[in-house]
Design an enzyme around this catalytic site. Structure first.
Site, short mmCIF file in Angstrom:
data_model
loop_
_atom_site.label_atom_id
_atom_site.label_comp_id
_atom_site.label_asym_id
_atom_site.label_seq_id
_atom_site.Cartn_x
_atom_site.Cartn_y
_atom_site.Cartn_z
N MET A 32 0.84 -1.17 -0.19
CA MET A 32 -0.06 -0.06 -0.10
C MET A 32 0.86 1.22 -0.14
O MET A 32 1.71 1.46 1.04
CB MET A 32 -0.78 0.05 1.22
CG MET A 32 -2.02 -1.23 1.35
SD MET A 32 -3.02 -1.01 2.64
CE MET A 32 -1.98 -1.98 3.82
N VAL A 33 0.76 2.17 -1.13
CA VAL A 33 1.63 3.21 -1.16
C VAL A 33 1.43 4.09 0.11
O VAL A 33 0.20 4.38 0.71
CB VAL A 33 1.07 4.08 -2.46
CG1 VAL A 33 1.83 5.39 -2.46
CG2 VAL A 33 1.61 3.34 -3.63
N CYS A 114 -1.51 -2.56 -10.62
CA CYS A 114 -1.82 -1.04 -10.52
C CYS A 114 -2.50 -0.50 -11.51
O CYS A 114 -1.96 -0.36 -12.78
CB CYS A 114 -0.61 0.00 -9.95
SG CYS A 114 -1.06 1.61 -9.86
N LYS A 156 1.74 -9.71 -9.05
CA LYS A 156 0.31 -9.45 -8.52
C LYS A 156 -0.18 -8.88 -9.62
O LYS A 156 0.27 -7.84 -10.26
CB LYS A 156 0.39 -8.43 -7.52
CG LYS A 156 -0.99 -7.99 -6.82
CD LYS A 156 -0.89 -7.10 -5.75
CE LYS A 156 -2.08 -6.75 -5.16
NZ LYS A 156 -2.78 -5.99 -5.71
N HIS A 184 -5.80 -9.87 -8.14
CA HIS A 184 -7.03 -9.01 -7.64
C HIS A 184 -8.04 -9.16 -8.74
O HIS A 184 -7.90 -8.82 -9.88
CB HIS A 184 -6.42 -7.44 -7.78
CG HIS A 184 -7.52 -6.45 -7.15
ND1 HIS A 184 -7.58 -6.04 -6.12
CD2 HIS A 184 -8.45 -6.06 -7.80
CE1 HIS A 184 -8.60 -5.24 -5.99
NE2 HIS A 184 -9.13 -5.19 -7.13
N GLY A 215 -8.75 -8.58 -2.89
CA GLY A 215 -9.96 -7.65 -3.30
C GLY A 215 -11.22 -7.78 -2.29
O GLY A 215 -12.06 -8.95 -1.89
N ASP A 216 -11.55 -6.64 -1.40
CA ASP A 216 -12.76 -6.49 -0.54
C ASP A 216 -12.90 -7.29 0.43
O ASP A 216 -13.79 -8.04 0.78
CB ASP A 216 -14.04 -6.72 -1.37
CG ASP A 216 -14.32 -5.26 -2.20
OD1 ASP A 216 -13.70 -4.31 -2.10
OD2 ASP A 216 -15.85 -5.28 -2.69
N ALA A 238 -5.85 -5.17 1.90
CA ALA A 238 -5.07 -3.74 1.93
C ALA A 238 -6.19 -3.08 3.00
O ALA A 238 -5.80 -2.88 4.10
CB ALA A 238 -5.21 -3.32 0.57
#
Length: 315
Positions: A32-33, A114, A156, A184, A215-216, A238
């Site tokens: 995570m940025v 991304c 990823k 993802h 995801g979610d 995330a």
């Protein structure tokens, strides 16, 4: 910045792939940025997270600039197992970056997921799912040039509208020696639409190597359901972990102990105020009223935050 203490642990490296053969699904903190930095990784590891990723680092900058290396990659002796995620579009540059981090991490991951426009315009991120030969070349270069056979190389990805193309990409990556693949379950255009867990399941059925679902995922129950639904080997989270870093330990919402742990860890690591505060805003989202948020979210100093937490929560 790599602490001196870690240099003594270089020869003790374990194969992160072994995690996927432990008999339970692997609980993973996503790249995570700005957020999945050392202090936050230290926190989630206290709450049953098995594997952590760094934020995405641009490989070319990392190789070229000592300043970039010092600011983008910080680790410590307890920060293992650790995967360093790179954005790259050239095989040799990725291999150079991998060789730099190899003594201090357990593997690298290539960001092929991304969806941000800037990343795709630079040839990074999700545009790589349309360049399977380049992905193969990058994996091959790292495999050939990193001497440690236990060092993992993962990717990823996002999915294509035509899932056959995604399966083809994954098979090609597997044939080149990729260690595992994180999927993802959305395409490049999708942001908040439902995740295609059925697509992740199909990809897993076509692979011999481990596959991680992403995801979610908001609770441990979500993670368990997705694990069973997709047949994958791990679940990567995330935003669910930002909201509740104790999620993998089974907590429904962030416990006060976790908030106290974050304060202690962040202060010990010298975490910049904005990052320190933002993490607390995420963590306290579900346990504070609108009125409390209006006050807490505009606090502008560490001392003000510490006073607020002490006055309202006894932290």
């Amino acid at each position: 910045m790599i602490s001196d203490a870690i240099k003594t642990t270089q020869c003790q490296q374990k194969d992160p792939v072994d995690l996927f053969h432990s008999g339970h699904f692997v609980k993973i903190c996503a790249p995570m940025v700005r957020y999945s930095k050392l202090a936050f990784r230290t926190l989630v590891r206290k709450y049953s997270c098995d594997l952590c990723y760094t934020p995405m680092i641009i490989a070319a900058d990392f190789v070229r600039s000592v300043k970039a290396r010092d600011s983008e990659f910080t680790t410590s002796k307890g920060d293992r197992p650790l995967i360093v995620q790179f954005a790259a579009n050239e095989a040799q540059v990725l291999a150079d970056a991998a060789r730099i981090v190899c003594p201090f991490a357990d593997g690298i991951d290539v960001n092929c997921g991304c969806p941000q426009r800037w990343a795709m315009a630079e040839g990074y991120g999700a545009c790589l799912i349309n360049k399977p030969e380049l992905v193969q070349d990058m994996v091959r270069h790292v495999r050939n040039q990193v001497e440690n056979p236990r060092f993992s190389v993962s990717i990823k990805i996002r999915i294509h509208d035509d899932l056959k193309r995604t399966v083809d990409l994954c098979r090609k990556a597997e044939a080149t020696g990729v260690s595992w693949i994180t999927v993802h379950g959305r395409n490049v255009e999708e942001r908040h639409q439902p995740v295609h867990y059925d697509a992740i399941k199909i990809i897993k059925q076509n692979m011999s190597i481990p596959v991680v679902a992403n995801g979610d995922v908001k609770t441990l129950k979500d993670a368990e359901n997705i694990y069973h639904m997709t047949g994958t080997d791990g679940v990567m989270v995330a935003r669910g972990l930002l909201a509740n870093p104790a999620m993998f330990a089974g907590y429904e919402e962030t416990p006060l102990k976790c908030i106290q742990d974050w304060v202690d860890i962040a202060l010990e690591h010298g975490t910049p105020f904005t990052c320190f505060h933002h993490h607390l805003m995420y963590m306290m989202e579900r346990i504070t009223s609108k009125q409390e948020k209006r006050v807490f979210n505009v606090l502008s100093s560490t001392s003000a935050v510490l006073d607020y937490l002490n006055d309202h929560y006894g932290v």
